[in-house]
Design a protein around this motif. Structure first.
Motif, PDB file in Angstrom:
ATOM      1  N   PHE A  34     -16.795  -4.721   1.734  1.00 57.13           N
ATOM      2  CA  PHE A  34     -16.440  -4.369   0.365  1.00 57.13           C
ATOM      3  C   PHE A  34     -16.390  -5.636  -0.499  1.00 57.13           C
ATOM      4  CE2 PHE A  34     -14.769  -0.135   1.460  1.00 57.13           C
ATOM      5  CZ  PHE A  34     -14.439  -0.294   2.792  1.00 57.13           C
ATOM      6  N   TYR A  36     -14.383  -6.468  -4.134  1.00 57.71           N
ATOM      7  CA  TYR A  36     -13.477  -6.043  -5.180  1.00 57.71           C
ATOM      8  C   TYR A  36     -13.442  -7.126  -6.256  1.00 57.71           C
ATOM      9  CZ  TYR A  36     -11.281  -2.240  -2.457  1.00 57.71           C
ATOM     10  OH  TYR A  36     -11.021  -1.084  -1.765  1.00 57.71           O
ATOM     11  N   GLN A  38     -10.967  -8.507  -9.596  1.00 56.41           N
ATOM     12  CA  GLN A  38      -9.695  -8.396 -10.294  1.00 56.41           C
ATOM     13  C   GLN A  38      -9.782  -9.170 -11.599  1.00 56.41           C
ATOM     14  OE1 GLN A  38      -6.215 -10.294  -8.617  1.00 56.41           O
ATOM     15  NE2 GLN A  38      -4.879  -8.731  -9.476  1.00 56.41           N
ATOM     16  N   GLY A  41      -4.631  -9.090 -15.335  1.00 56.52           N
ATOM     17  CA  GLY A  41      -3.774  -7.959 -15.651  1.00 56.52           C
ATOM     18  C   GLY A  41      -4.245  -6.631 -15.094  1.00 56.52           C
ATOM     19  N   GLN A  42      -5.305  -6.653 -14.328  1.00 59.96           N
ATOM     20  CA  GLN A  42      -5.857  -5.415 -13.788  1.00 59.96           C
ATOM     21  C   GLN A  42      -5.646  -5.363 -12.273  1.00 59.96           C
ATOM     22  OE1 GLN A  42      -7.869  -3.210 -15.866  1.00 59.96           O
ATOM     23  NE2 GLN A  42      -7.131  -4.444 -17.567  1.00 59.96           N
ATOM     24  N   GLY A  43      -5.834  -4.171 -11.734  1.00 65.15           N
ATOM     25  CA  GLY A  43      -5.801  -4.037 -10.287  1.00 65.15           C
ATOM     26  C   GLY A  43      -7.117  -4.474  -9.668  1.00 65.15           C
ATOM     27  N   LEU A  44      -7.174  -4.397  -8.362  1.00 59.01           N
ATOM     28  CA  LEU A  44      -8.414  -4.697  -7.650  1.00 59.01           C
ATOM     29  C   LEU A  44      -9.348  -3.499  -7.800  1.00 59.01           C
ATOM     30  CD1 LEU A  44      -6.739  -6.155  -4.454  1.00 59.01           C
ATOM     31  CD2 LEU A  44      -8.163  -7.434  -6.043  1.00 59.01           C
ATOM     32  N   LEU A  46     -13.018  -1.718  -7.027  1.00 56.35           N
ATOM     33  CA  LEU A  46     -14.138  -1.767  -6.095  1.00 56.35           C
ATOM     34  C   LEU A  46     -15.453  -1.939  -6.846  1.00 56.35           C
ATOM     35  CD1 LEU A  46     -15.041  -1.409  -3.109  1.00 56.35           C
ATOM     36  CD2 LEU A  46     -15.428   1.001  -3.681  1.00 56.35           C
ATOM     37  N   LYS A  49     -19.776  -1.322  -1.773  1.00 58.71           N
ATOM     38  CA  LYS A  49     -19.425  -1.272  -0.364  1.00 58.71           C
ATOM     39  C   LYS A  49     -20.689  -1.132   0.464  1.00 58.71           C
ATOM     40  CE  LYS A  49     -18.814   3.746  -0.455  1.00 58.71           C
ATOM     41  NZ  LYS A  49     -19.413   3.923  -1.775  1.00 58.71           N
ATOM     42  N   PHE A  90     -13.046 -10.642  -4.663  1.00 57.94           N
ATOM     43  CA  PHE A  90     -12.568 -10.618  -3.282  1.00 57.94           C
ATOM     44  C   PHE A  90     -13.537  -9.864  -2.393  1.00 57.94           C
ATOM     45  CE2 PHE A  90      -8.350 -12.312  -3.915  1.00 57.94           C
ATOM     46  CZ  PHE A  90      -8.036 -11.983  -5.213  1.00 57.94           C
ATOM     47  N   LEU A 102      -7.411  -3.161   5.076  1.00 60.14           N
ATOM     48  CA  LEU A 102      -8.499  -4.070   4.772  1.00 60.14           C
ATOM     49  C   LEU A 102      -8.066  -5.499   5.069  1.00 60.14           C
ATOM     50  CD1 LEU A 102      -9.641  -2.606   1.335  1.00 60.14           C
ATOM     51  CD2 LEU A 102     -10.707  -2.258   3.577  1.00 60.14           C
ATOM     52  N   PHE A 104      -8.908  -9.320   3.782  1.00 62.83           N
ATOM     53  CA  PHE A 104      -9.484  -9.945   2.598  1.00 62.83           C
ATOM     54  C   PHE A 104      -9.811 -11.409   2.809  1.00 62.83           C
ATOM     55  CE2 PHE A 104      -9.083  -7.002  -0.969  1.00 62.83           C
ATOM     56  CZ  PHE A 104      -8.264  -6.021  -0.440  1.00 62.83           C
ATOM     57  N   GLY A 105     -10.794 -11.881   2.052  1.00 65.06           N
ATOM     58  CA  GLY A 105     -11.002 -13.308   1.900  1.00 65.06           C
ATOM     59  C   GLY A 105     -10.026 -13.847   0.869  1.00 65.06           C
ATOM     60  N   THR A 106     -10.083 -15.158   0.660  1.00 64.19           N
ATOM     61  CA  THR A 106      -9.151 -15.810  -0.268  1.00 64.19           C
ATOM     62  C   THR A 106      -9.533 -15.626  -1.728  1.00 64.19           C
ATOM     63  OG1 THR A 106     -10.386 -17.837   0.153  1.00 64.19           O
ATOM     64  CG2 THR A 106      -8.288 -17.587   1.299  1.00 64.19           C
TER      65      THR A 106
ATOM     66  N   TYR B  35       0.109  -4.482   0.070  1.00 63.71           N
ATOM     67  CA  TYR B  35      -0.453  -5.789   0.398  1.00 63.71           C
ATOM     68  C   TYR B  35       0.292  -6.817  -0.441  1.00 63.71           C
ATOM     69  CZ  TYR B  35      -4.660  -3.438   2.267  1.00 63.71           C
ATOM     70  OH  TYR B  35      -5.549  -2.666   2.981  1.00 63.71           O
ATOM     71  N   GLN B  41      -3.367 -17.972  -1.680  1.00 63.67           N
ATOM     72  CA  GLN B  41      -3.673 -17.521  -0.322  1.00 63.67           C
ATOM     73  C   GLN B  41      -4.376 -16.165  -0.347  1.00 63.67           C
ATOM     74  OE1 GLN B  41      -0.390 -17.877   2.433  1.00 63.67           O
ATOM     75  NE2 GLN B  41       0.415 -19.687   1.370  1.00 63.67           N
ATOM     76  N   LYS B  42      -4.667 -15.677   0.848  1.00 62.70           N
ATOM     77  CA  LYS B  42      -5.381 -14.412   0.960  1.00 62.70           C
ATOM     78  C   LYS B  42      -4.491 -13.239   0.607  1.00 62.70           C
ATOM     79  CE  LYS B  42      -8.385 -15.776   4.751  1.00 62.70           C
ATOM     80  NZ  LYS B  42      -9.145 -15.299   5.905  1.00 62.70           N
ATOM     81  N   VAL B  43      -5.149 -12.148   0.206  1.00 62.32           N
ATOM     82  CA  VAL B  43      -4.448 -10.876   0.130  1.00 62.32           C
ATOM     83  C   VAL B  43      -4.181 -10.424   1.569  1.00 62.32           C
ATOM     84  CG1 VAL B  43      -4.615  -8.475  -0.590  1.00 62.32           C
ATOM     85  CG2 VAL B  43      -5.581 -10.276  -2.037  1.00 62.32           C
ATOM     86  N   PHE B  91       0.582  -5.767  -4.095  1.00 67.80           N
ATOM     87  CA  PHE B  91      -0.344  -4.725  -4.501  1.00 67.80           C
ATOM     88  C   PHE B  91      -0.072  -3.447  -3.711  1.00 67.80           C
ATOM     89  CE2 PHE B  91      -3.095  -7.114  -7.182  1.00 67.80           C
ATOM     90  CZ  PHE B  91      -3.217  -8.381  -6.629  1.00 67.80           C
ATOM     91  N   GLN B 104     -10.061   2.140  -0.681  1.00 65.82           N
ATOM     92  CA  GLN B 104      -8.690   2.005  -1.148  1.00 65.82           C
ATOM     93  C   GLN B 104      -8.709   1.635  -2.630  1.00 65.82           C
ATOM     94  OE1 GLN B 104      -6.277  -0.456   1.450  1.00 65.82           O
ATOM     95  NE2 GLN B 104      -7.245   0.409   3.261  1.00 65.82           N
ATOM     96  N   PHE B 106      -6.529   0.255  -5.787  1.00 67.75           N
ATOM     97  CA  PHE B 106      -5.407  -0.660  -5.950  1.00 67.75           C
ATOM     98  C   PHE B 106      -4.784  -0.578  -7.331  1.00 67.75           C
ATOM     99  CE2 PHE B 106      -5.398  -3.450  -2.218  1.00 67.75           C
ATOM    100  CZ  PHE B 106      -6.578  -3.055  -1.610  1.00 67.75           C
ATOM    101  N   GLY B 107      -3.484  -0.829  -7.371  1.00 69.73           N
ATOM    102  CA  GLY B 107      -2.798  -1.013  -8.630  1.00 69.73           C
ATOM    103  C   GLY B 107      -2.967  -2.435  -9.136  1.00 69.73           C
ATOM    104  N   ALA B 108      -2.399  -2.697 -10.321  1.00 74.49           N
ATOM    105  CA  ALA B 108      -2.530  -4.014 -10.951  1.00 74.49           C
ATOM    106  C   ALA B 108      -1.596  -5.046 -10.345  1.00 74.49           C
ATOM    107  CB  ALA B 108      -2.282  -3.898 -12.454  1.00 74.49           C
ATOM    108  N   GLY B 109      -0.672  -4.594  -9.533  1.00 75.53           N
ATOM    109  CA  GLY B 109       0.201  -5.531  -8.847  1.00 75.53           C
ATOM    110  C   GLY B 109       1.530  -5.747  -9.544  1.00 75.53           C
TER     111      GLY B 109
END
Lengths: 114, 115
Positions: A34, A36, A38, A41-44, A46, A49, A90, A102, A104-106, B35, B41-43, B91, B104, B106-109
């Protein structure tokens, strides 16, 4: 060890230039893959995939990614970047069996300059 | 388009205090997740929840953490006694099904700052 690696922490490109964000993974079997994004101010959200089949997948916002099994890579590309693409990107993997979560990478932060 | 909603967007607390982070998953989703991402750092996965119980948790999710679905819409993460190292972006996510192939959302956190 199992891992997702995004080697570029920060990339700066000019608007209109092409973009490639790198992602490598290290898992026993090819996982689900995947990307993603961001925005501030927003979520992750998609972008795209890969589960199986055609190794070049198309996503939203003009992005595409290519799965290369031999390189354990899933790089994200866009032929012409727009200022609104500035965001954090991400790469993530989901395992074929077992875990629901999931990995994730950094992340890679993309800056777009006019 | 349905979305995952998280409140508050930023929470500041004193070390040792309890905090509750709130999430409203997408209404027809059955799997819920938390999460966190420590700055730089990573999620990292904390916990997944299905059918009113924890289905998986990571080693980060120790006794200081708990999750709950108190009603039909909310999904909460409680940190019992916050530590400085709990400062992070948290998140919430939800998915229709479980397993690695499920998308999945996700929300904005919630940015948690522990002082």
């Amino acid at each position: 060890a199992q891992s997702v690696t995004q080697p570029d922490i920060h990339i700066t490109v000019s608007e209109g230039a092409s973009l490639e964000l790198r992602c490598n993974y290290s898992y026993g079997a090819t996982p689900y893959l995947f990307w993603y994004v961001q925005s501030p101010g927003q979520g992750l959200q998609l972008l795209l995939k890969y589960f199986s089949g055609d190794t070049l997948v198309q996503g939203i916002k003009g992005f595409e990614a290519e799965f290369k099994r031999s390189q354990s890579s899933f790089n994200l590309r866009k032929p012409s970047v727009h200022w609104s693409d500035a965001a954090e990107y991400f790469c993530a993997v989901g395992l074929l069996t077992g875990a629901n979560n999931l990995f994730f990478g950094t992340g890679t932060r993309l800056t777009v300059i006019p | 388009e349905p979305e995952v909603t998280q409140t508050p967007s930023h929470q500041v607390t004193q070390m040792g205090q309890e905090v509750i982070l709130r999430c409203v998953p997408i209404s027809n989703h059955l799997y819920f997740y938390w999460y966190r991402q420590i700055l730089g750092q990573k999620v990292e996965f904390l916990v997944s929840f299905y059918n009113n119980e924890i289905s998986e948790k990571s080693e980060i999710f120790d006794d200081q953490f708990s999750v709950e679905r108190p009603d039909g819409s909310n999904f909460t993460l409680k940190i019992r006694s916050t530590k400085l190292e709990d400062s992070a972006m948290y998140f919430c996510a939800s998915s229709v099904g479980g397993g690695g192939a499920n998308i999945q959302y996700f929300g904005a956190g919630t940015r948690l700052s522990v002082l």
